[in-house]
Write an enzyme that holds these catalytic residues in place. Structure first.
Site, PDB file in Angstrom:
ATOM      1  N   HIS A 174      -0.996 -10.079  15.208  1.00  0.00           N
ATOM      2  CA  HIS A 174      -1.173 -11.387  14.928  1.00  0.00           C
ATOM      3  C   HIS A 174      -0.792 -12.845  14.238  1.00  0.00           C
ATOM      4  O   HIS A 174      -1.487 -13.003  13.265  1.00  0.00           O
ATOM      5  CB  HIS A 174      -2.779 -12.072  14.538  1.00  0.00           C
ATOM      6  CG  HIS A 174      -3.433 -11.505  15.336  1.00  0.00           C
ATOM      7  ND1 HIS A 174      -4.296 -11.364  16.634  1.00  0.00           N
ATOM      8  CD2 HIS A 174      -3.831  -9.452  15.542  1.00  0.00           C
ATOM      9  CE1 HIS A 174      -5.444 -10.810  17.236  1.00  0.00           C
ATOM     10  NE2 HIS A 174      -5.336  -9.295  16.373  1.00  0.00           N
ATOM     11  N   ASN A 201     -11.319 -10.656  19.495  1.00  0.00           N
ATOM     12  CA  ASN A 201     -10.153 -11.584  20.373  1.00  0.00           C
ATOM     13  C   ASN A 201     -10.944 -12.627  22.196  1.00  0.00           C
ATOM     14  O   ASN A 201     -12.075 -12.476  22.274  1.00  0.00           O
ATOM     15  CB  ASN A 201      -9.626  -9.867  21.022  1.00  0.00           C
ATOM     16  CG  ASN A 201      -8.755  -9.578  20.159  1.00  0.00           C
ATOM     17  OD1 ASN A 201      -7.938 -10.492  19.469  1.00  0.00           O
ATOM     18  ND2 ASN A 201      -8.651  -7.821  20.262  1.00  0.00           N
ATOM     19  N   TYR A 242      -7.888  -4.980   7.307  1.00  0.00           N
ATOM     20  CA  TYR A 242      -8.043  -6.452   7.130  1.00  0.00           C
ATOM     21  C   TYR A 242      -7.846  -6.576   5.796  1.00  0.00           C
ATOM     22  O   TYR A 242      -7.151  -7.178   5.327  1.00  0.00           O
ATOM     23  CB  TYR A 242      -8.884  -6.980   7.801  1.00  0.00           C
ATOM     24  CG  TYR A 242      -9.077  -6.897   9.377  1.00  0.00           C
ATOM     25  CD1 TYR A 242      -8.600  -8.488  10.415  1.00  0.00           C
ATOM     26  CD2 TYR A 242      -8.416  -5.876   9.927  1.00  0.00           C
ATOM     27  CE1 TYR A 242      -8.019  -8.562  11.111  1.00  0.00           C
ATOM     28  CE2 TYR A 242      -8.128  -5.656  11.786  1.00  0.00           C
ATOM     29  CZ  TYR A 242      -8.311  -7.006  12.345  1.00  0.00           C
ATOM     30  OH  TYR A 242      -7.578  -7.449  13.907  1.00  0.00           O
TER      31      TYR A 242
END
Length: 506
Positions: A73, A146, A356
């Site tokens: 990303h 997404n 993350y």
């Protein structure tokens, strides 16, 4: 100025917005600079002096301007706005963001491509990231999804390998069709996402004409402490609109920042994009009887059996004031949850809960939550975390840095405890491979038969063949075998397209 869009006029807009004369140039430590366009030298042709602190300040900062790029990303756009509750869902969820109709919560959004680098084209065939950061009274809640409701894999241990195949060959540094198709054809659970990727929705027309999905299954807890499973959906109010292959390829060269530009211009001209949030819910009893694993992120829940329930509207009405400060440094994590929202047993979600936040600590530092765009500014941070690189707060002054304590430190929250669900779990500890033990093609068959019309099927097959034809022959054959399990017509049409592609190369 005729022929210029709002994004092109940003500097002109900035100049016109200034109401006072420009101030003096300063060094990083605030000292005014008298001469900016010349280094300090011995004579007009002489060497630069080590005492030229202005040059040292300028160059040393420039040398450190770039931070690590997101490993996935990397290319994205951001915007800010609000979420407004339009329907009461307190029977399902006690999170404060949903506690009353018409309530507004500020938010930030980042849209992105997945596989490309930060300079890659916005119109590439790729999933799109759809991450939302809600600044609630219970802290930041990140819904990190997404533009597709499913994903390529269901076990996070495969994620690094999967991403490697979407990136560049370690020797040639080129995108490699063999890597791409070898992994995907060896993992048949990817077929659902692959078909969405190579369908028309694989090249959305900017970020405003696509839906967003939380993808994973979550748990919602109501005020009585009753849990229920849920999925989140964002339906675009602008309508679905996609780019055909020719247009997407053309824009990749003529305007590789097409989607960033479109989002900026819409907001700058007050054509604020919006999305409607829905949830699907499933009781524990329904989950036990569900024909699939309800926590499998390669599958969807039927909207006929589990209809969409409207929740509210997301509106984007402010562009970033500075891209680096508010988009490059924004950090989303599925682990950023609030009371009333919890993880489900979804294995991919569990992997993301760790990875993350971990990558943000690498990319932005251990105190990345102190960066203004990431800061939960509606609450006062009170915990026992201290110090670390770039801690720019008061470090919680002299408050106790341990728990429990007898010196007026922060205490446990009864409300948060009441909204923590209890989930019985039994089973034998083992590494359970699910590649061949789950139904990998049933829902893909439904997609082929019931979602795609005749023309859409043809475009899907052509798009796959156009990419797959560059892979080795044995990988083409393996792909055909997999897609034949989706539907015999699918395999037959793909074989025909691959043969056409092969003959056109000679």
């Amino acid at each position: 100025m005729a022929g210029r869009d709002a994004a092109s006029n940003q500097l002109i807009d900035y100049k016109n917005s200034q109401t006072v004369s420009p101030g003096a140039i300063t060094t990083g430590n605030g000292a005014p600079i008298g001469i900016k366009d010349a280094s300090q030298t011995v004579g007009p042709r002489g060497p630069i002096l080590l005492q030229d602190v202005n040059f040292l300040d300028e160059m040393s900062h420039f040398d450190r301007e770039r931070i690590p790029e997101r490993v996935v990303h990397a290319k994205g756009a951001g915007a800010f706005g609000y979420f407004e509750v339009t329907h009461d869902i307190t029977q399902y969820c006690a999170a404060k963001i949903f506690d009353k109709v018409k309530k507004r919560t500020p938010l930030a959004v980042r849209f992105s491509t997945v596989g490309g680098e930060s300079g890659s084209a916005d119109t590439a065939r790729d999933p799109r990231g759809f991450a939302v950061k809600f600044y609630t009274e219970d802290g930041v809640w990140d819904l990190v999804g997404n533009n597709t409701p499913v994903f390529f894999i269901r076990d996070p241990i495969l994620f690094p390998s999967f991403i490697h195949t979407q990136k560049r060959n370690p020797q040639t540094h080129l995108k490699d069709p063999d890597m791409f198709w070898d992994f995907l054809t060896l993992r048949p659970e990817s077929a659902h996402q692959v078909c969405i990727l190579f369908s028309d929705r694989g090249t959305p027309d900017g970020y405003c004409h696509m839906n967003g999905y939380g993808s994973h299954t979550f748990k919602l807890i109501n005020a009585k402490g009753e849990p229920i499973y849920a999925k989140f959906h964002f339906k675009t109010d602008q309508g679905i609109k996609n780019l055909d292959v020719k247009t997407a390829d053309q824009l990749a060269s003529t305007d590789p920042d097409y989607s960033i530009r479109d989002l900026y211009n819409r907001i700058k001209t007050c054509k604020f994009p919006s999305w409607t949030m829905y949830i699907q819910v499933m009781t524990y009893e329904q989950a036990k009887k569900f024909k699939y694993n309800p926590f499998d992120v390669t599958k969807v829940w039927s909207q006929k059996e589990y209809p969409l329930i409207p929740v509210g509207k997301m509106v984007l009405d402010r562009n970033p004031k500075n891209y680096f400060a508010e988009v490059e440094q924004i950090a989303f994590s599925p682990a950023h949850l609030v009371p009333g929202v919890e993880p489900s047993p979804d294995k991919m979600l569990h992997g993301r809960l760790f990875s993350y936040s971990d990558t943000h600590r690498h990319r932005l530092g251990p105190n990345y939550l102190q960066i203004p765009v990431n800061c939960p500014y509606k609450v006062k941070i009170e915990n026992f975390q201290r110090d670390g690189a770039m801690n720019v707060t008061d470090n919680q002054d002299g408050a106790p840095n341990y728990f429990p304590n007898s010196f007026n430190g922060p205490q446990e929250c009864p409300r948060a405890r009441a909204l923590s669900s209890c989930c019985p779990v039994t089973g034998d500890v083992y590494r359970y491979s699910s590649g061949d033990t789950e139904d990998n093609f049933g829902q893909v068959t439904d997609f082929w038969v019931h979602v795609l019309d005749k023309c859409a099927k043809k475009r899907l097959v052509q798009n796959i063949a156009g990419h797959l034809s560059n892979a080795s022959q044995f990988l083409q054959e393996r792909a055909v075998k997999n897609f034949t399990q989706v539907h015999a017509d699918f395999g037959r049409m793909l074989t025909e397209e691959l043969n056409l592609a092969k003959s056109s190369k000679f």
